[in-house]
Design a protein around this motif. Structure first.
Motif, PDB file in Angstrom:
ATOM      1  N   ALA A   2       0.699  -1.171   0.166  1.00 13.85           N
ATOM      2  CA  ALA A   2      -0.014   0.036   0.013  1.00 13.85           C
ATOM      3  C   ALA A   2       0.955   1.272  -0.229  1.00 13.85           C
ATOM      4  O   ALA A   2       0.577   2.221  -0.784  1.00 13.85           O
ATOM      5  N   GLY A   3       1.760   1.385   0.820  1.00 12.53           N
ATOM      6  CA  GLY A   3       2.692   2.445   0.911  1.00 12.53           C
ATOM      7  C   GLY A   3       3.661   2.528  -0.231  1.00 12.53           C
ATOM      8  O   GLY A   3       3.690   3.636  -0.826  1.00 12.53           O
ATOM      9  N   PHE A   4       4.289   1.233  -0.654  1.00 12.45           N
ATOM     10  CA  PHE A   4       5.220   1.488  -1.547  1.00 12.45           C
ATOM     11  C   PHE A   4       4.746   1.542  -2.950  1.00 12.45           C
ATOM     12  O   PHE A   4       5.249   2.347  -3.918  1.00 12.45           O
ATOM     13  N   GLY A   5       3.547   0.868  -3.075  1.00  9.21           N
ATOM     14  CA  GLY A   5       2.951   1.091  -4.281  1.00  9.21           C
ATOM     15  C   GLY A   5       2.377   2.509  -4.610  1.00  9.21           C
ATOM     16  O   GLY A   5       2.361   2.861  -5.979  1.00  9.21           O
ATOM     17  N   LEU A   6       1.692   3.093  -3.639  1.00  4.10           N
ATOM     18  CA  LEU A   6       1.337   4.526  -3.894  1.00  4.10           C
ATOM     19  C   LEU A   6       2.542   5.505  -4.352  1.00  4.10           C
ATOM     20  O   LEU A   6       2.755   6.354  -5.066  1.00  4.10           O
ATOM     21  N   LEU A   7       3.805   5.094  -3.400  1.00  3.64           N
ATOM     22  CA  LEU A   7       4.813   6.068  -3.963  1.00  3.64           C
ATOM     23  C   LEU A   7       5.423   5.821  -5.396  1.00  3.64           C
ATOM     24  O   LEU A   7       5.710   6.531  -6.086  1.00  3.64           O
ATOM     25  N   LEU A   8       5.343   4.503  -5.563  1.00  3.10           N
ATOM     26  CA  LEU A   8       6.014   4.016  -7.136  1.00  3.10           C
ATOM     27  C   LEU A   8       4.853   4.411  -8.243  1.00  3.10           C
ATOM     28  O   LEU A   8       5.293   4.875  -9.235  1.00  3.10           O
ATOM     29  N   ALA A   9       3.615   4.384  -7.879  1.00  2.00           N
ATOM     30  CA  ALA A   9       2.699   5.061  -9.020  1.00  2.00           C
ATOM     31  C   ALA A   9       2.778   6.716  -8.978  1.00  2.00           C
ATOM     32  O   ALA A   9       2.803   7.093 -10.089  1.00  2.00           O
ATOM     33  N   TRP A  10       3.021   7.313  -7.965  1.00  2.00           N
ATOM     34  CA  TRP A  10       3.334   8.831  -7.830  1.00  2.00           C
ATOM     35  C   TRP A  10       4.676   9.103  -8.759  1.00  2.00           C
ATOM     36  O   TRP A  10       4.793   9.940  -9.547  1.00  2.00           O
ATOM     37  N   VAL A  11       5.530   8.246  -8.418  1.00  2.00           N
ATOM     38  CA  VAL A  11       6.898   8.510  -9.261  1.00  2.00           C
ATOM     39  C   VAL A  11       6.613   8.238 -10.765  1.00  2.00           C
ATOM     40  O   VAL A  11       7.322   9.093 -11.547  1.00  2.00           O
ATOM     41  N   LEU A  12       5.875   7.463 -11.032  1.00  2.00           N
ATOM     42  CA  LEU A  12       5.713   6.808 -12.567  1.00  2.00           C
ATOM     43  C   LEU A  12       4.790   8.091 -13.155  1.00  2.00           C
ATOM     44  O   LEU A  12       5.050   8.131 -14.267  1.00  2.00           O
ATOM     45  N   VAL A  13       4.209   8.575 -12.469  1.00  2.00           N
ATOM     46  CA  VAL A  13       3.034   9.614 -13.041  1.00  2.00           C
ATOM     47  C   VAL A  13       3.594  11.092 -13.055  1.00  2.00           C
ATOM     48  O   VAL A  13       3.561  11.850 -14.082  1.00  2.00           O
ATOM     49  N   ARG A  14       4.326  11.345 -11.960  1.00  2.00           N
ATOM     50  CA  ARG A  14       4.450  12.825 -11.857  1.00  2.00           C
ATOM     51  C   ARG A  14       6.043  13.273 -12.200  1.00  2.00           C
ATOM     52  O   ARG A  14       6.538  14.363 -12.193  1.00  2.00           O
ATOM     53  N   TYR A  15       6.832  12.133 -12.559  1.00  2.00           N
ATOM     54  CA  TYR A  15       8.222  12.277 -12.661  1.00  2.00           C
ATOM     55  C   TYR A  15       8.647  11.887 -14.136  1.00  2.00           C
ATOM     56  O   TYR A  15       8.271  10.703 -14.413  1.00  2.00           O
ATOM     57  N   ASP A  16       9.395  12.681 -14.841  1.00  2.00           N
ATOM     58  CA  ASP A  16      10.112  11.943 -16.060  1.00  2.00           C
ATOM     59  C   ASP A  16      11.488  11.915 -16.031  1.00  2.00           C
ATOM     60  O   ASP A  16      12.148  12.662 -15.585  1.00  2.00           O
ATOM     61  N   VAL A  49      -3.354  18.818 -12.772  1.00  2.00           N
ATOM     62  CA  VAL A  49      -2.424  19.596 -11.795  1.00  2.00           C
ATOM     63  C   VAL A  49      -2.809  20.932 -11.607  1.00  2.00           C
ATOM     64  O   VAL A  49      -2.054  21.746 -10.647  1.00  2.00           O
ATOM     65  N   GLU A  50      -3.596  21.336 -12.321  1.00  2.00           N
ATOM     66  CA  GLU A  50      -4.184  23.002 -12.210  1.00  2.00           C
ATOM     67  C   GLU A  50      -4.728  23.107 -10.651  1.00  2.00           C
ATOM     68  O   GLU A  50      -4.772  24.150 -10.116  1.00  2.00           O
ATOM     69  N   ILE A  51      -5.480  22.233 -10.264  1.00  2.00           N
ATOM     70  CA  ILE A  51      -6.285  22.036  -8.901  1.00  2.00           C
ATOM     71  C   ILE A  51      -4.903  22.278  -7.938  1.00  2.00           C
ATOM     72  O   ILE A  51      -5.152  22.904  -7.088  1.00  2.00           O
ATOM     73  N   GLU A  52      -3.835  21.357  -7.997  1.00  2.00           N
ATOM     74  CA  GLU A  52      -2.832  21.615  -7.163  1.00  2.00           C
ATOM     75  C   GLU A  52      -2.095  23.097  -7.123  1.00  2.00           C
ATOM     76  O   GLU A  52      -2.016  23.416  -6.161  1.00  2.00           O
ATOM     77  N   GLU A  53      -2.257  23.445  -8.439  1.00  2.00           N
ATOM     78  CA  GLU A  53      -1.518  24.963  -8.368  1.00  2.00           C
ATOM     79  C   GLU A  53      -2.327  25.845  -7.868  1.00  2.00           C
ATOM     80  O   GLU A  53      -1.777  27.067  -7.263  1.00  2.00           O
ATOM     81  N   ALA A  54      -3.737  25.813  -8.007  1.00  3.34           N
ATOM     82  CA  ALA A  54      -4.513  26.709  -7.422  1.00  3.34           C
ATOM     83  C   ALA A  54      -4.489  26.636  -5.792  1.00  3.34           C
ATOM     84  O   ALA A  54      -4.494  27.680  -5.024  1.00  3.34           O
TER      85      ALA A  54
END
Length: 291
Positions: free
Chosen positions: A89-103, A182-187
């Motif tokens: 649950a923890g590692f999978g969330l971090l891994l999904a975040w890295v794959l989506v938010r970083y290039d 991402v615009e929601i986070e920027e707002a």
């Protein structure tokens, strides 16, 4: 009111309900095929399992599922599946975040490797993990002298379950993260929200249903894991024997009713867990709609 010219037939009135063309056949046919497939592939084996278990009297059924050896397998299986799901649950969330938010370089390769446990036979995974964590393995030769025993102990079971169930968490969370604007986070940043507040109040409420779904699927997958576990667990009764292995032993002894009784316990545990998670998801969605 003007009349129609003679010799010209009146044009038919356009139908209010135009029949839409569909790529697939009608509702009745598709529903029938789906129900037939579901019945043959899913419901029929479950019915056969319950039929074998029903051949036992209540006293016999209880004696099998409440025996000391069976209870020990429940404890090992449930606790190992819980620890594996907690890690995923923890590692999978971090891994999904890295794959989506970083290039980054190798991102596509890492994304493809997430599905490796789906394609890899579980027996091969068990052999590979044993080669890593056995006493003379690559990591085991350094860990065991330090008092850290992985293979033929419960930590090895947890690692095997985590390896085979990790994709369920990542692949369930990843599409939701990709659709999150991402615009929601920027707002939120422009309004003065901190990163912690933004995650807790904006991102997490959106991710929570998929997070719970992925964790529940990973837990259910861990409960039924067999191939990867039997190689690294050592299968010691009362210590590293899981319920799926005890069920297999009963089948190997041609004791099908006993095997069906043990399998029924696993099946009911998975159903109860999935029902609880779905109820929690439904409550969370209703809460989000009201708020």
């Amino acid at each position: 009111m003007s009349s129609l010219p003679s010799g010209r037939a009146a044009a038919p009135a356009p139908s209010r309900r135009r029949r839409q063309r569909r790529a697939l056949p009608g509702f009745g046919l598709t529903l029938g095929l789906s129900a037939t497939y579901l019945g043959v592939i899913v419901l029929l084996p479950i019915a056969a399992l319950l039929l074998h278990a029903a051949s036992l009297s209540p006293a016999e059924f209880w004696a099998i599922v409440s025996s000391r050896r069976a209870v020990a397998t429940y404890r090992i299986t449930l606790s190992s599946a819980f620890y594996a799901t907690l890690f995923n649950a923890g590692f999978g969330l971090l891994l999904a975040w890295v794959l989506v938010r970083y290039d980054f370089t190798g991102r596509r390769l890492l994304d493809a490797m997430i599905d490796l446990p789906f394609a890899l036979p579980t027996a091969v995974a068990g052999i590979a993990l044993t080669a890593l964590f056995a006493r003379n393995g690559i990591f085991g030769q350094w860990l065991e002298p330090m008092g850290i025993k992985i293979a033929y102990a419960q930590p090895g079971i947890v690692i095997a379950m985590a390896f085979t169930s990790l994709p369920f968490v990542v692949r369930t969370i990843q599409p939701v993260l990709e659709d999150l604007e991402v615009e929601i986070e920027e707002a939120g940043h422009m309004l003065g929200a901190t990163d912690g507040q933004l995650f807790a109040r904006v991102i997490w409420p959106v991710l929570m249903p998929s997070f719970l779904a992925g964790a529940s699927l990973a837990f259910a997958r861990s409960l039924g894991e067999f191939g990867a576990v039997v190689f690294i667990a050592g299968n010691l009764p009362m210590r590293t024997e899981i319920t799926a292995l005890l069920t297999y032993i009963r089948i190997d002894e041609y004791d099908y009713p006993a095997a069906a009784a043990l399998a029924t316990v696993i099946l009911l545990s998975a159903f109860v867990m999935l029902f609880a998670v779905n109820a929690l998801q439904l409550w969370q969605l209703r809460y989000m709609r009201r708020s």
